[in-house]
Scaffold this motif. Structure first.
Motif, PDB file in Angstrom:
ATOM      1  N   ALA A 156     -58.752  72.026 -53.316  1.00  0.00           N
ATOM      2  CA  ALA A 156     -59.069  71.102 -54.406  1.00  0.00           C
ATOM      3  C   ALA A 156     -59.191  71.792 -55.760  1.00  0.00           C
ATOM      4  CB  ALA A 156     -60.350  70.332 -54.094  1.00  0.00           C
ATOM      5  N   ILE A 157     -59.759  72.995 -55.794  1.00  0.00           N
ATOM      6  CA  ILE A 157     -59.926  73.684 -57.072  1.00  0.00           C
ATOM      7  C   ILE A 157     -58.577  74.052 -57.694  1.00  0.00           C
ATOM      8  CG2 ILE A 157     -60.854  75.733 -58.219  1.00  0.00           C
ATOM      9  CD1 ILE A 157     -62.953  73.593 -57.536  1.00  0.00           C
ATOM     10  N   VAL A 172     -60.963  76.188 -67.779  1.00  0.00           N
ATOM     11  CA  VAL A 172     -61.845  77.345 -67.678  1.00  0.00           C
ATOM     12  C   VAL A 172     -62.465  77.325 -66.289  1.00  0.00           C
ATOM     13  CG1 VAL A 172     -63.949  78.462 -68.540  1.00  0.00           C
ATOM     14  CG2 VAL A 172     -62.333  77.429 -70.149  1.00  0.00           C
ATOM     15  N   VAL A 173     -62.389  78.438 -65.586  1.00  0.00           N
ATOM     16  CA  VAL A 173     -62.939  78.523 -64.230  1.00  0.00           C
ATOM     17  C   VAL A 173     -64.016  79.599 -64.188  1.00  0.00           C
ATOM     18  CG1 VAL A 173     -62.463  79.000 -61.793  1.00  0.00           C
ATOM     19  CG2 VAL A 173     -60.768  77.781 -63.193  1.00  0.00           C
ATOM     20  N   PRO A 174     -65.272  79.214 -63.961  1.00  0.00           N
ATOM     21  CA  PRO A 174     -66.307  80.221 -63.747  1.00  0.00           C
ATOM     22  C   PRO A 174     -66.147  80.810 -62.346  1.00  0.00           C
ATOM     23  CG  PRO A 174     -67.253  78.016 -63.701  1.00  0.00           C
ATOM     24  CD  PRO A 174     -65.802  77.850 -63.976  1.00  0.00           C
ATOM     25  N   ALA A 188     -59.400  86.470 -54.335  1.00  0.00           N
ATOM     26  CA  ALA A 188     -57.948  86.658 -54.289  1.00  0.00           C
ATOM     27  C   ALA A 188     -57.235  85.494 -54.971  1.00  0.00           C
ATOM     28  CB  ALA A 188     -57.482  86.794 -52.842  1.00  0.00           C
ATOM     29  N   MET A 189     -57.699  84.283 -54.729  1.00  0.00           N
ATOM     30  CA  MET A 189     -57.125  83.108 -55.379  1.00  0.00           C
ATOM     31  C   MET A 189     -57.309  83.186 -56.898  1.00  0.00           C
ATOM     32  SD  MET A 189     -55.767  80.144 -55.857  1.00  0.00           S
ATOM     33  CE  MET A 189     -55.411  79.456 -54.246  1.00  0.00           C
ATOM     34  N   ILE A 190     -58.493  83.601 -57.324  1.00  0.00           N
ATOM     35  CA  ILE A 190     -58.757  83.721 -58.760  1.00  0.00           C
ATOM     36  C   ILE A 190     -57.837  84.766 -59.390  1.00  0.00           C
ATOM     37  CG2 ILE A 190     -60.467  84.463 -60.469  1.00  0.00           C
ATOM     38  CD1 ILE A 190     -62.611  83.273 -58.570  1.00  0.00           C
ATOM     39  N   LEU A 194     -55.253  81.599 -60.148  1.00  0.00           N
ATOM     40  CA  LEU A 194     -55.943  80.862 -61.205  1.00  0.00           C
ATOM     41  C   LEU A 194     -55.951  81.614 -62.530  1.00  0.00           C
ATOM     42  CD1 LEU A 194     -58.959  79.325 -59.239  1.00  0.00           C
ATOM     43  CD2 LEU A 194     -56.690  78.353 -59.693  1.00  0.00           C
ATOM     44  N   ALA A 195     -56.047  82.935 -62.474  1.00  0.00           N
ATOM     45  CA  ALA A 195     -56.071  83.726 -63.706  1.00  0.00           C
ATOM     46  C   ALA A 195     -54.774  83.612 -64.496  1.00  0.00           C
ATOM     47  CB  ALA A 195     -56.368  85.191 -63.389  1.00  0.00           C
TER      48      ALA A 195
END
Length: 228
Positions: A156-157, A172-174, A188-190, A194-195
């Motif tokens: 979902a994210i 923006v993802v904290p 790992a996903m970040i 996501l980054a």
């Protein structure tokens, strides 16, 4: 150490007048003590992600940032729900269902829901944005930056972040306010996904930008009243 330029850019992105904080599936039946997904609930709590989301929600309430809670639910008869992926079929067999009107679809503690918060519920799909009222609500609120928190980092994210970017919002993802399973999958996903499309920050980074001398009433985009 974060550079001054990066701090200034983050501050500009997180202007309370044009920012909305989105919590994704932070509901009792998902991250609560009686979750249908106990491994995910444990990860959200043991990592500190759920507590950090609660901190962000509290700061948003105090700083005049609009909060929106995205809840996934289903009808008892299953009408309108997806059946076209393994995930949906597995969810339909869980002993606890996210049925409309039950405690499972209430926003979970320690998050607090204020009167001005918006709660958006969906009966289908994987994303809190696709096919829901979220996009229209964000545009009416004057949102430019969407802060995405919650679960899961698996599905979902990233869906929410991709949809937000495709719709023209800055995401923006904290990094310490999302969770997935296994625990090592989230960083790992970040790092690898996501980054590439979102600004990655920490809860403390965002809290530092939302400190305000007084609460702002009204909706994003409105100017505070002029003192008499």
């Amino acid at each position: 150490m974060v550079s001054r330029q990066s701090q200034e850019r983050l501050a500009a992105l997180l202007d309370p007048a044009t920012t909305v904080l989105l919590t994704v599936e932070c509901q009792q039946g998902v991250v609560g003590p009686d979750s249908a997904l106990p491994e995910l609930a444990a990860a959200a709590r043991s990592s500190g992600a759920l507590d950090n989301i609660a901190r962000l929600v509290a700061a948003a309430h105090e700083g005049g940032v609009q909060v929106m809670h995205a809840v996934a639910e289903s009808r008892p008869d299953g009408r309108g729900a997806n059946r076209n992926a393994r995930l949906f079929r597995a969810a339909a067999r869980l002993p606890l269902q996210q049925h409309t009107g039950t405690t499972a679809v209430r926003v979970a503690a320690p998050l607090q829901v204020a009167d001005e918060d918006l709660v958006v519920r969906r009966l289908h799909g994987l994303s809190p944005l696709a096919g829901t009222d979220v996009d229209a609500l964000l545009r009416n609120l004057g949102c430019r930056t969407l802060v995405v928190t919650g679960v899961s980092a698996n599905v979902a994210i990233p869906n929410a972040v991709f949809d937000a970017v495709n719709l023209g919002y800055t995401a923006v993802v904290p990094s310490d306010a999302i969770a997935g399973v296994p625990a090592e999958y989230t960083p790992a996903m970040i790092r690898n996904t996501l980054a590439l499309v979102a600004t990655i920050a920490t809860t403390d980074d965002i809290l530092g930008r939302w400190k305000a001398p007084r609460r702002r009433s009204g909706r994003p985009g409105e100017k505070p009243p002029t003192p008499a």
